[in-house]
Design an enzyme around this catalytic site. Structure first.
Site, PDB file in Angstrom:
ATOM      1  N   ASP A 186       0.825  -1.205   0.000  1.00  7.99           N
ATOM      2  CA  ASP A 186       0.000   0.000   0.000  1.00  7.99           C
ATOM      3  C   ASP A 186       0.859   1.255   0.000  1.00  7.99           C
ATOM      4  O   ASP A 186       1.524   1.567   0.985  1.00  7.99           O
ATOM      5  CB  ASP A 186      -0.915   0.006   1.232  1.00  7.99           C
TER       6      ASP A 186
ATOM      7  N   ASP B  60      -9.945  -5.527  -0.397  1.00 10.33           N
ATOM      8  CA  ASP B  60      -8.874  -4.904   0.385  1.00 10.33           C
ATOM      9  C   ASP B  60      -9.451  -4.088   1.538  1.00 10.33           C
ATOM     10  O   ASP B  60     -10.077  -3.059   1.310  1.00 10.33           O
ATOM     11  CB  ASP B  60      -8.057  -4.003  -0.561  1.00 10.33           C
TER      12      ASP B  60
HETATM   13 ZN    ZN Z   1      -4.321  -1.992  -0.592  1.00 10.51          ZN
END
Ligand code: ZN
Length: 199
Positions: free
Chosen positions: A13, A153
């Site tokens: 991320d 996610d």
């Molecule tokens: Zn992510």
């Protein structure tokens, strides 16, 4: 530990403090990860103007590059730009963005990432609307006969993995559910055993 686990990918991320209210890391750290990782790097760009940095993320070692729908006024062009680097191309949708907006581009996408929390921080509570949303997206993919993977996610763990897989999810991203569990390797095995999923 993760190299020796049953996990399939590393989900990375990237946050810029503009598109999301938090800052994580950039290409330099990804390059260090690539040097150690024995599994593909699935790089999720939670950044504004991602088109400026696609090539650099690919050079750093990204195998999958996912950009946000909400950050790309010329999404088709950005997807072609990702593919030109040789990486797989993904689009992420924030919780409020309807999946129907991807109908005309779905065949060009290797992956769609449905955000099941608001992007920016780990450890958030799963937004349940993601389950019917996964079903809707699966229907669009099936109708178009596309091969796009559905990735979920945010807030994913043993408690909701089965519902998501049944709804059509292919890839589950799990952070806190793994790393805050007592035995991360065992938790990965348990998640993998729910079905033949990629994680
Ligand atoms: Zn992510």
């Amino acid at each position: 530990m993760i190299n020796g686990s049953q996990a399939d990918w590393y989900h990375v991320d990237v946050m810029d403090g503009r598109f999301v209210p938090n800052i994580s890391f950039g290409m330099f750290i990804i390059k260090q990860m690539k040097a150690m990782a024995s599994k593909p790097l699935d790089v999720h760009l939670m950044i504004a103007e991602p088109e400026k940095y696609i090539e650099q993320f690919r050079e750093a070692g990204a195998d999958v590059i996912t950009v946000h729908y909400e950050a790309c006024p010329h999404l088709h062009r950005t997807i072609q730009q990702i593919k030109a680097t040789g990486a797989k191309a993904g689009v992420a949708l924030n919780p409020h963005t309807p999946v129907s907006l991807l109908a005309d581009i779905i065949e060009d996408l290797d992956l769609v990432c449905l955000m099941s929390v608001n992007p920016g921080f780990g450890g958030q509570k799963f937004i349940y609307q993601t389950v019917p949303k996964t079903r809707q997206l699966k229907e669009i993919i099936t109708t178009k006969n596309a091969k796009t993977l559905i990735e979920i996610d945010g807030g994913v763990g043993l408690q909701n993995a089965e519902a998501l897989l049944k709804a059509g999810a292919d890839v589950l991203v799990a952070g806190s559910a793994i790393f805050k569990s007592e035995n991360p390797l065992d938790t990965i095995v348990r998640m993998k055993n729910i079905s033949g999923l990629e994680m």
